[in-house]
Design an enzyme around this catalytic site. Sequence first.
Site, PDB file in Angstrom:
ATOM      1  N   ALA A  37       0.816  -1.215   0.000  1.00  0.00           N
ATOM      2  CA  ALA A  37       0.000   0.000   0.000  1.00  0.00           C
ATOM      3  C   ALA A  37       0.846   1.260   0.000  1.00  0.00           C
ATOM      4  O   ALA A  37       0.437   2.291   0.510  1.00  0.00           O
ATOM      5  CB  ALA A  37      -0.913  -0.016   1.235  1.00  0.00           C
ATOM      6  N   ARG A  43      -1.741   7.481 -11.563  1.00  0.00           N
ATOM      7  CA  ARG A  43      -2.785   7.548 -12.600  1.00  0.00           C
ATOM      8  C   ARG A  43      -4.100   8.144 -12.090  1.00  0.00           C
ATOM      9  O   ARG A  43      -4.975   8.477 -12.847  1.00  0.00           O
ATOM     10  CB  ARG A  43      -3.012   6.139 -13.171  1.00  0.00           C
ATOM     11  CG  ARG A  43      -1.868   5.668 -14.045  1.00  0.00           C
ATOM     12  CD  ARG A  43      -1.888   4.172 -14.283  1.00  0.00           C
ATOM     13  NE  ARG A  43      -1.367   3.414 -13.134  1.00  0.00           N
ATOM     14  CZ  ARG A  43      -1.119   2.106 -13.147  1.00  0.00           C
ATOM     15  NH1 ARG A  43      -1.371   1.403 -14.237  1.00  0.00           N
ATOM     16  NH2 ARG A  43      -0.646   1.489 -12.090  1.00  0.00           N
ATOM     17  N   GLY A 130      -3.149  -3.263  -1.882  1.00  0.00           N
ATOM     18  CA  GLY A 130      -4.045  -2.351  -1.175  1.00  0.00           C
ATOM     19  C   GLY A 130      -5.039  -1.666  -2.087  1.00  0.00           C
ATOM     20  O   GLY A 130      -5.982  -1.021  -1.625  1.00  0.00           O
ATOM     21  N   GLY A 168       0.337  -8.103 -16.177  1.00  0.00           N
ATOM     22  CA  GLY A 168       1.431  -9.037 -16.423  1.00  0.00           C
ATOM     23  C   GLY A 168       0.860 -10.354 -16.954  1.00  0.00           C
ATOM     24  O   GLY A 168      -0.191 -10.792 -16.494  1.00  0.00           O
ATOM     25  N   ASN A 200      -1.715 -12.061 -14.585  1.00  0.00           N
ATOM     26  CA  ASN A 200      -1.426 -12.083 -13.145  1.00  0.00           C
ATOM     27  C   ASN A 200      -2.335 -11.064 -12.464  1.00  0.00           C
ATOM     28  O   ASN A 200      -2.339  -9.890 -12.806  1.00  0.00           O
ATOM     29  CB  ASN A 200       0.049 -11.706 -12.950  1.00  0.00           C
ATOM     30  CG  ASN A 200       0.365 -11.335 -11.514  1.00  0.00           C
ATOM     31  OD1 ASN A 200      -0.181 -11.923 -10.590  1.00  0.00           O
ATOM     32  ND2 ASN A 200       1.248 -10.358 -11.337  1.00  0.00           N
ATOM     33  N   ASN A 258      -7.033   1.848 -10.997  1.00  0.00           N
ATOM     34  CA  ASN A 258      -5.898   2.732 -11.293  1.00  0.00           C
ATOM     35  C   ASN A 258      -6.352   4.148 -11.633  1.00  0.00           C
ATOM     36  O   ASN A 258      -5.554   5.075 -11.609  1.00  0.00           O
ATOM     37  CB  ASN A 258      -5.049   2.159 -12.425  1.00  0.00           C
ATOM     38  CG  ASN A 258      -4.318   0.892 -11.988  1.00  0.00           C
ATOM     39  OD1 ASN A 258      -3.878   0.784 -10.848  1.00  0.00           O
ATOM     40  ND2 ASN A 258      -4.226  -0.078 -12.872  1.00  0.00           N
ATOM     41  N   ASN A 417     -30.997  27.498  22.559  1.00  0.00           N
ATOM     42  CA  ASN A 417     -29.999  26.760  23.351  1.00  0.00           C
ATOM     43  C   ASN A 417     -28.654  27.459  23.417  1.00  0.00           C
ATOM     44  O   ASN A 417     -27.797  27.065  24.180  1.00  0.00           O
ATOM     45  CB  ASN A 417     -29.814  25.344  22.788  1.00  0.00           C
ATOM     46  CG  ASN A 417     -29.319  25.359  21.365  1.00  0.00           C
ATOM     47  OD1 ASN A 417     -29.659  26.262  20.590  1.00  0.00           O
ATOM     48  ND2 ASN A 417     -28.531  24.376  20.996  1.00  0.00           N
ATOM     49  N   ALA A 454     -49.534  29.743  23.439  1.00  0.00           N
ATOM     50  CA  ALA A 454     -48.911  29.956  22.134  1.00  0.00           C
ATOM     51  C   ALA A 454     -48.224  31.317  22.081  1.00  0.00           C
ATOM     52  O   ALA A 454     -48.682  32.285  22.689  1.00  0.00           O
ATOM     53  CB  ALA A 454     -49.961  29.856  21.034  1.00  0.00           C
ATOM     54  N   ARG A 471     -46.533  36.720  26.625  1.00  0.00           N
ATOM     55  CA  ARG A 471     -46.636  37.387  25.331  1.00  0.00           C
ATOM     56  C   ARG A 471     -47.321  38.728  25.542  1.00  0.00           C
ATOM     57  O   ARG A 471     -47.961  38.954  26.573  1.00  0.00           O
ATOM     58  CB  ARG A 471     -47.432  36.529  24.348  1.00  0.00           C
ATOM     59  CG  ARG A 471     -48.852  36.274  24.778  1.00  0.00           C
ATOM     60  CD  ARG A 471     -49.557  35.286  23.849  1.00  0.00           C
ATOM     61  NE  ARG A 471     -50.889  35.008  24.301  1.00  0.00           N
ATOM     62  CZ  ARG A 471     -51.462  33.805  24.291  1.00  0.00           C
ATOM     63  NH1 ARG A 471     -50.805  32.737  23.877  1.00  0.00           N
ATOM     64  NH2 ARG A 471     -52.701  33.654  24.689  1.00  0.00           N
TER      65      ARG A 471
HETATM   66  C1  UD1 Z   1       0.810  -5.279 -10.739  1.00  0.00           C
HETATM   67  C2  UD1 Z   1       1.666  -6.420 -11.333  1.00  0.00           C
HETATM   68  C3  UD1 Z   1       0.996  -6.944 -12.606  1.00  0.00           C
HETATM   69  C4  UD1 Z   1      -0.418  -7.355 -12.324  1.00  0.00           C
HETATM   70  C5  UD1 Z   1      -1.208  -6.215 -11.672  1.00  0.00           C
HETATM   71  C6  UD1 Z   1      -2.567  -6.694 -11.225  1.00  0.00           C
HETATM   72  C7  UD1 Z   1       3.943  -5.802 -10.750  1.00  0.00           C
HETATM   73  C8  UD1 Z   1       5.266  -5.339 -11.260  1.00  0.00           C
HETATM   74  N1  UD1 Z   1       2.968  -5.924 -11.644  1.00  0.00           N
HETATM   75  O1  UD1 Z   1       0.834  -4.193 -11.664  1.00  0.00           O
HETATM   76  O2  UD1 Z   1       1.717  -8.082 -13.102  1.00  0.00           O
HETATM   77  O3  UD1 Z   1      -1.029  -7.767 -13.561  1.00  0.00           O
HETATM   78  O4  UD1 Z   1      -0.513  -5.746 -10.498  1.00  0.00           O
HETATM   79  O5  UD1 Z   1      -3.334  -5.627 -10.772  1.00  0.00           O
HETATM   80  O6  UD1 Z   1       3.813  -6.085  -9.574  1.00  0.00           O
HETATM   81  N2  UD1 Z   1       3.176  -0.671  -4.440  1.00  0.00           N
HETATM   82  C9  UD1 Z   1       3.991  -0.473  -3.348  1.00  0.00           C
HETATM   83  N3  UD1 Z   1       5.249  -0.017  -3.549  1.00  0.00           N
HETATM   84  C10 UD1 Z   1       5.748   0.244  -4.797  1.00  0.00           C
HETATM   85  C11 UD1 Z   1       4.895   0.037  -5.910  1.00  0.00           C
HETATM   86  C12 UD1 Z   1       3.611  -0.436  -5.701  1.00  0.00           C
HETATM   87  O7  UD1 Z   1       3.592  -0.690  -2.202  1.00  0.00           O
HETATM   88  O8  UD1 Z   1       6.907   0.654  -4.890  1.00  0.00           O
HETATM   89  C13 UD1 Z   1       1.794  -1.153  -4.198  1.00  0.00           C
HETATM   90  C14 UD1 Z   1       0.759  -0.207  -4.746  1.00  0.00           C
HETATM   91  O9  UD1 Z   1       0.364   0.720  -3.749  1.00  0.00           O
HETATM   92  C15 UD1 Z   1      -0.381  -1.154  -5.117  1.00  0.00           C
HETATM   93  C16 UD1 Z   1       0.320  -2.476  -5.412  1.00  0.00           C
HETATM   94  O10 UD1 Z   1       1.628  -2.371  -4.891  1.00  0.00           O
HETATM   95  O11 UD1 Z   1      -1.291  -1.324  -4.056  1.00  0.00           O
HETATM   96  C17 UD1 Z   1       0.389  -2.792  -6.911  1.00  0.00           C
HETATM   97  O12 UD1 Z   1       1.139  -1.771  -7.552  1.00  0.00           O
HETATM   98  P1  UD1 Z   1       0.699  -1.164  -8.945  1.00  0.00           P
HETATM   99  O13 UD1 Z   1       1.661  -0.099  -9.318  1.00  0.00           O
HETATM  100  O14 UD1 Z   1      -0.736  -0.816  -8.931  1.00  0.00           O
HETATM  101  O15 UD1 Z   1       0.959  -2.422  -9.898  1.00  0.00           O
HETATM  102  P2  UD1 Z   1       0.253  -2.709 -11.276  1.00  0.00           P
HETATM  103  O16 UD1 Z   1       0.755  -1.776 -12.300  1.00  0.00           O
HETATM  104  O17 UD1 Z   1      -1.213  -2.771 -11.078  1.00  0.00           O
HETATM  105 CA    CA Z   2      -2.727  -1.803  -9.623  1.00  0.00          CA
END
Ligand code: UD1
Ligand code: CA
Length: 499
Positions: A37, A43, A130, A168, A200, A258, A417, A454, A471
């Site tokens: 998180a 974005r 997160g 991914g 993924n 996103n 009040n 009243a 009154r």
């Molecule tokens: C990631 C996966 C991707 C998958 C997708 C599914 C990677 C490299 N890619 O991409 O394969 O298809 O999720 O939704 O993992 N975060 C951190 N620290 C960081 C970067 C990110 O805590 O340095 C947290 C973000 O807050 C987020 C989560 O990791 O909650 C996922 O990161 P995000 O940048 O959204 O990855 P995706 O581009 O969605």
């Molecule tokens: Ca994401």
Amino acid sequence: MRLFLCRGWDTTNLTESKFTMSDEVASTSKLAIVIMAAGKGTRLKSNRPKVLHEIGGKTLLSHVIAAASRIVPPTDIYAVVGHQAEKVKAAVESTGVRFAEQTEQRGTGHAMQCAREAIVGYENILVLSGDAPLITSATLLALWSFHQAQHAAMTLTSAEPADPTGYGRVIHPSADSPEVTAIVEQKMLSPEQLPLREVNMGLYAFRTAPLLAHLEKLTSDNPHGELYLTDMAHVLCDAGERVVAFRASDPGELLGANTIAEMMALDASLRLATARRLMDAGVTIFRPETCVIDADVEVAPDTVIEPFVQLLGRTRIGSESRIRSYTVIENCTLGNKVLIWPSCVLSESTIADGASLGPFARLRPGCEIGEDVHIGNFVEAKKAKLHQGVKAGHLSYLGDTEVDEGTNIGAGVITCNYDGVHKHMTRIGKGAFIGSDSTLVAPVSVGDGAYIGAGSCITKDVPAGSLAVARAHQIGKEGWASARRARMKAKKEPPASQA
Ligand code: UD1
Ligand code: CA
């Protein structure tokens, strides 16, 4: 047994999940959950950290924590925080989860490296995002069970969405094999890999020992210059460890957000799911797509919710009640057979059985509305305790007030009040009658059974059983109005000689 679903924990979602834990799963050893998180959520184009955006009335992160808390105790949940870490921590620390800091956000693999200290004592971990708030405990348990059965070092969750762009892609050594050799991010896909549809979903299980043994092998040799957690698939595979894919039964549950538009789509689907949960439990909701119902709202059977109603926060409503259109109720508890007429705004208050309010009534925080109380149109109350059977039918303000059983508050009664500095109480006894358009200047009390004439401005306490009239006296001048009209007419009309 670390994996637990013991009494005292909120297991409400588990009844919905229909998951029954096998002994095999129950007897497994130490499990932690890591929630990534720390990301900024570039974005979203928002100053608020992504995981603190809200859907269904709760932050994305608190939805994820709620699902995780049904699998392990909060002290075994680690949120990796970084961007605006203090704000994120403050928002969820009441849940009891722990935190790992990722001061610089160098990718999901780096986030895991930052959680190294936290997870070192556990045998297995589940890794959640997160920003994917629809995840359920049932899916977490299914992944966990699959990971155990496969004896894998890494289990990733995969699906085949209609449009795989941006995700991914999962590479298998051969078709139909659960084994995985790599995850390839969108920007790294070769032309031959572009048509691959299995993606993924960003939810993983790891055996901690092989993960930590090879975690430092991640490199930033990719278009973002980040450390990708997804690269652990080929790192572990190259090290001779088993990496497998678990097919999600409901990929919709794993969707992340996103952009704001994607987040609002999740909000809509979460709210419809909440409405469906309530309808399945016997609540009638007309046009549920027009209602805004937060995820934690509870309503008992045979209650009717009309179109365009908002039920927010931890609102609870009993059975056989009716909430009419355009009403907004936030953090209130309503009893049975309560009738709320259209366009009421009710906050942080309790309303007992058989009460009716509105239309256009407003309860500000701290009201206790007793059984069979009637509050009519354009009545505003704040910190008002109205005992059984009190009636305030029209156009009143009742603030910092206690009114005992069966008292009638006439139209336009105002409790004054506030003296400009302090708030003061008005106390009205049982079976009293407060005449219309009276003002009660607090602090003041009216005894049981008293009458207020009243239009009175009451500044002194009124003893029980007495009448108070405060009154101006009415005077009468017979013939005055017709004489005046005659004089006016004479002035306006010119004399007959000039006509
Ligand atoms: C990631 C996966 C991707 C998958 C997708 C599914 C990677 C490299 N890619 O991409 O394969 O298809 O999720 O939704 O993992 N975060 C951190 N620290 C960081 C970067 C990110 O805590 O340095 C947290 C973000 O807050 C987020 C989560 O990791 O909650 C996922 O990161 P995000 O940048 O959204 O990855 P995706 O581009 O969605
Ligand atoms: Ca994401």
